[in-house]
Design a protein around this motif. Structure first.
Motif, mmCIF file in Angstrom:
data_model
loop_
_atom_site.group_PDB
_atom_site.id
_atom_site.type_symbol
_atom_site.label_atom_id
_atom_site.label_comp_id
_atom_site.label_asym_id
_atom_site.label_seq_id
_atom_site.Cartn_x
_atom_site.Cartn_y
_atom_site.Cartn_z
ATOM 1 N N ASN A 97 -49.785 43.325 -3.639
ATOM 2 C CA ASN A 97 -48.730 43.072 -4.622
ATOM 3 C C ASN A 97 -47.743 44.223 -4.810
ATOM 4 O O ASN A 97 -46.770 44.064 -5.551
ATOM 5 C CB ASN A 97 -49.359 42.748 -5.989
ATOM 6 N N HIS A 98 -47.984 45.368 -4.181
ATOM 7 C CA HIS A 98 -47.149 46.531 -4.434
ATOM 8 C C HIS A 98 -46.750 47.248 -3.144
ATOM 9 O O HIS A 98 -47.402 47.105 -2.109
ATOM 10 C CB HIS A 98 -47.878 47.534 -5.342
ATOM 11 N N ILE A 99 -45.691 48.021 -3.263
ATOM 12 C CA ILE A 99 -45.262 48.923 -2.195
ATOM 13 C C ILE A 99 -45.046 50.291 -2.826
ATOM 14 O O ILE A 99 -44.580 50.387 -3.969
ATOM 15 C CB ILE A 99 -43.968 48.419 -1.513
ATOM 16 N N GLN A 100 -45.432 51.337 -2.135
ATOM 17 C CA GLN A 100 -45.265 52.695 -2.658
ATOM 18 C C GLN A 100 -44.582 53.574 -1.616
ATOM 19 O O GLN A 100 -44.943 53.561 -0.444
ATOM 20 C CB GLN A 100 -46.610 53.317 -3.034
ATOM 21 N N PHE A 101 -43.581 54.322 -2.077
ATOM 22 C CA PHE A 101 -42.859 55.272 -1.232
ATOM 23 C C PHE A 101 -43.257 56.682 -1.653
ATOM 24 O O PHE A 101 -43.187 57.008 -2.846
ATOM 25 C CB PHE A 101 -41.351 55.102 -1.393
ATOM 26 N N GLU A 102 -43.641 57.501 -0.691
ATOM 27 C CA GLU A 102 -43.927 58.906 -0.976
ATOM 28 C C GLU A 102 -42.905 59.764 -0.259
ATOM 29 O O GLU A 102 -42.809 59.760 0.971
ATOM 30 C CB GLU A 102 -45.345 59.272 -0.548
ATOM 31 N N ILE A 103 -42.115 60.495 -1.067
ATOM 32 C CA ILE A 103 -41.028 61.314 -0.545
ATOM 33 C C ILE A 103 -41.225 62.724 -1.083
ATOM 34 O O ILE A 103 -40.951 62.992 -2.259
ATOM 35 C CB ILE A 103 -39.651 60.752 -0.992
ATOM 36 N N GLU A 104 -41.759 63.614 -0.280
ATOM 37 C CA GLU A 104 -42.090 64.980 -0.698
ATOM 38 C C GLU A 104 -42.943 64.953 -1.968
ATOM 39 O O GLU A 104 -44.026 64.393 -1.960
ATOM 40 C CB GLU A 104 -40.799 65.799 -0.857
ATOM 41 N N ASN A 105 -42.451 65.497 -3.100
ATOM 42 C CA ASN A 105 -43.251 65.567 -4.322
ATOM 43 C C ASN A 105 -43.089 64.349 -5.228
ATOM 44 O O ASN A 105 -43.526 64.379 -6.377
ATOM 45 C CB ASN A 105 -42.882 66.829 -5.118
ATOM 46 N N THR A 106 -42.458 63.308 -4.715
ATOM 47 C CA THR A 106 -42.151 62.132 -5.538
ATOM 48 C C THR A 106 -42.788 60.892 -4.938
ATOM 49 O O THR A 106 -42.792 60.710 -3.724
ATOM 50 C CB THR A 106 -40.628 61.933 -5.632
ATOM 51 N N ARG A 107 -43.309 60.039 -5.805
ATOM 52 C CA ARG A 107 -43.773 58.734 -5.356
ATOM 53 C C ARG A 107 -43.158 57.655 -6.244
ATOM 54 O O ARG A 107 -42.978 57.841 -7.461
ATOM 55 C CB ARG A 107 -45.294 58.628 -5.347
ATOM 56 N N ALA A 108 -42.798 56.551 -5.629
ATOM 57 C CA ALA A 108 -42.213 55.419 -6.339
ATOM 58 C C ALA A 108 -43.007 54.179 -5.972
ATOM 59 O O ALA A 108 -43.201 53.899 -4.784
ATOM 60 C CB ALA A 108 -40.748 55.244 -5.980
ATOM 61 N N ILE A 109 -43.451 53.455 -6.973
ATOM 62 C CA ILE A 109 -44.257 52.254 -6.731
ATOM 63 C C ILE A 109 -43.558 51.053 -7.349
ATOM 64 O O ILE A 109 -43.046 51.132 -8.465
ATOM 65 C CB ILE A 109 -45.696 52.417 -7.294
ATOM 66 N N SER A 110 -43.503 49.963 -6.610
ATOM 67 C CA SER A 110 -42.789 48.768 -7.063
ATOM 68 C C SER A 110 -43.620 47.527 -6.791
ATOM 69 O O SER A 110 -44.376 47.462 -5.818
ATOM 70 C CB SER A 110 -41.447 48.659 -6.331
ATOM 71 N N ARG A 111 -43.430 46.544 -7.651
ATOM 72 C CA ARG A 111 -44.007 45.233 -7.375
ATOM 73 C C ARG A 111 -43.270 44.606 -6.198
ATOM 74 O O ARG A 111 -42.071 44.825 -6.019
ATOM 75 C CB ARG A 111 -43.872 44.313 -8.586
ATOM 76 N N LEU A 112 -43.976 43.823 -5.413
ATOM 77 C CA LEU A 112 -43.356 43.026 -4.367
ATOM 78 C C LEU A 112 -42.971 41.661 -4.925
ATOM 79 O O LEU A 112 -43.475 41.244 -5.968
ATOM 80 C CB LEU A 112 -44.325 42.857 -3.188
#
Length: 369
Positions: free
Chosen positions: A221-236
């Motif tokens: 149900n989710h996708i997560q982006f990890e960019i250096e010291n940041t992570r962003a998680i979103s519903r699909l």
């Protein structure tokens, strides 16, 4: 809680997570960001329950703790602080002090217990993509995502992984944008629909360095982006995406090769007469090695022509100039190949490697007259 950090570091972190804070929220806690100082890390989080962004910033922790603070006001305060060290500490449970040089603020805060943090995802199913490739692929497709639609899937992009290729598709009922990214490794097949609003914020976070990579994690149900010291998680987005392959035929009756910048500038000029009447099309007259463009409205008319290389039949066809311009602006090639079947069927623009494909529906000229 008491932390000391550089103003520039704090401002950057707050600006990053604020992308997940809604302008208008159903509850006041959603208008806040969460600051946590624990386990030797300073973590800041924004979360609108659809998209959550968390970043870890550098600084000194003198006392552990956590607070939720109104994002908009705090962000503006931090941005306008003088350069230097910022001291943020809490005294009473609903008050925080922010100091930088001779500037001092007392701000109301909320308990961190009221805040809904973002979950930790399983880190098993993932792909890695260069920052540059991912940022470009989103930039070159996101304009085709529907703002609103009765079909929820059209408000997102289809991400399809097959072996060493990631295919990204966006459509809104008037056009289709498709980009392909070559991956360094081979991955299991996967299809997900990622919200367009999420991707609009993600490309603001991605730096675009071809030497750096983004790790993209998936769950059901989710996708997560990890960019250096940041992570962003979103519903699909749940649901079925339109099968676009059947619409992207390589058959054509007319093919032209045209200088992209010249065509883009001409459409831009023609659009000056059409701004007040979105229903008026720009008309392309394709003749032997000449492309003529016409535009007419209550304000006046214009005509401009340019040299092209043509194969096949002559053709007269109309388009919404906005759709053509948005497509041309994201194509980096100096020359573009445009394929037509008839005046009532879509125009397709693709490169010779099929790394990108764009499809734009024409305007019915008799109806628009």
């Amino acid at each position: 809680m008491k932390i000391i950090c550089k103003k520039t570091d704090l401002a950057k972190a707050v600006q990053t997570v604020a992308k997940a804070v809604p302008a208008k929220a159903s509850t006041s806690i959603l208008e806040c960001i969460l600051l946590r100082a624990e386990k030797g890390k300073i973590t800041i989080t924004g979360n609108n329950l659809e998209l959550g962004i968390e970043t870890v910033m550098s600084g000194n922790i003198e006392e552990d703790g956590s607070i939720a603070i109104q994002a908009k006001v705090f962000g503006e305060i931090v941005r306008k602080l003088p350069e230097g060290d910022v001291v943020l500490e809490t005294g009473d449970k609903d008050q925080a002090t922010v100091r930088c040089k001779k500037t001092k603020y007392h701000l109301s805060v909320k308990s961190a217990k009221e805040y809904t943090g973002i979950p930790d995802m399983e880190r098993k199913d993932y792909v890695t993509i260069s920052e540059f490739d991912l940022k470009e692929a989103i930039r070159q497709t996101i304009f085709s995502v529907a703002d609103t639609s009765s079909k929820k899937a059209m408000t997102g992009e289809l991400w399809e992984i097959n072996g060493k290729e990631l295919k990204i598709v966006a459509l809104d009922g008037h056009r289709i944008s498709l980009r392909k990214i070559k991956l360094k490794k081979e991955y299991e097949p996967r299809k997900v629909i990622v919200p367009g609003k999420t991707l609009t914020e993600i490309i603001k976070i991605i730096g675009g360095d071809p030497e750096k990579e983004v790790a993209v994690y998936f769950t059901e149900n989710h996708i997560q982006f990890e960019i250096e010291n940041t992570r962003a998680i979103s519903r699909l987005i749940e649901g079925e995406y339109l099968k676009v392959e059947q619409l992207l035929s390589k058959n054509y009756g007319t093919k032209i090769k045209v200088q992209k910048k010249e065509l883009q500038d001409c459409i831009d000029r023609a659009g000056l007469l059409l701004k007040d009447d979105a229903k008026k099309p720009i008309i392309l007259n394709i003749e032997e090695n000449i492309l003529s463009l016409e535009a007419a409205s209550n304000m006046g008319s214009m005509n401009e022509s340019m040299f092209i290389v043509k194969e096949g039949e002559e053709l007269r066809i109309g388009f919404n100039p906005k759709f053509l311009l948005e497509m041309l602006r994201v194509i980096d090639d100096e020359e573009v190949f445009m394929y037509f079947t008839s005046a009532k069927t879509p125009c397709t623009v693709r490169d010779e490697k099929d790394s990108y494909v764009y499809l734009v529906l024409p305007v019915n000229l008799s109806a628009a007259a």
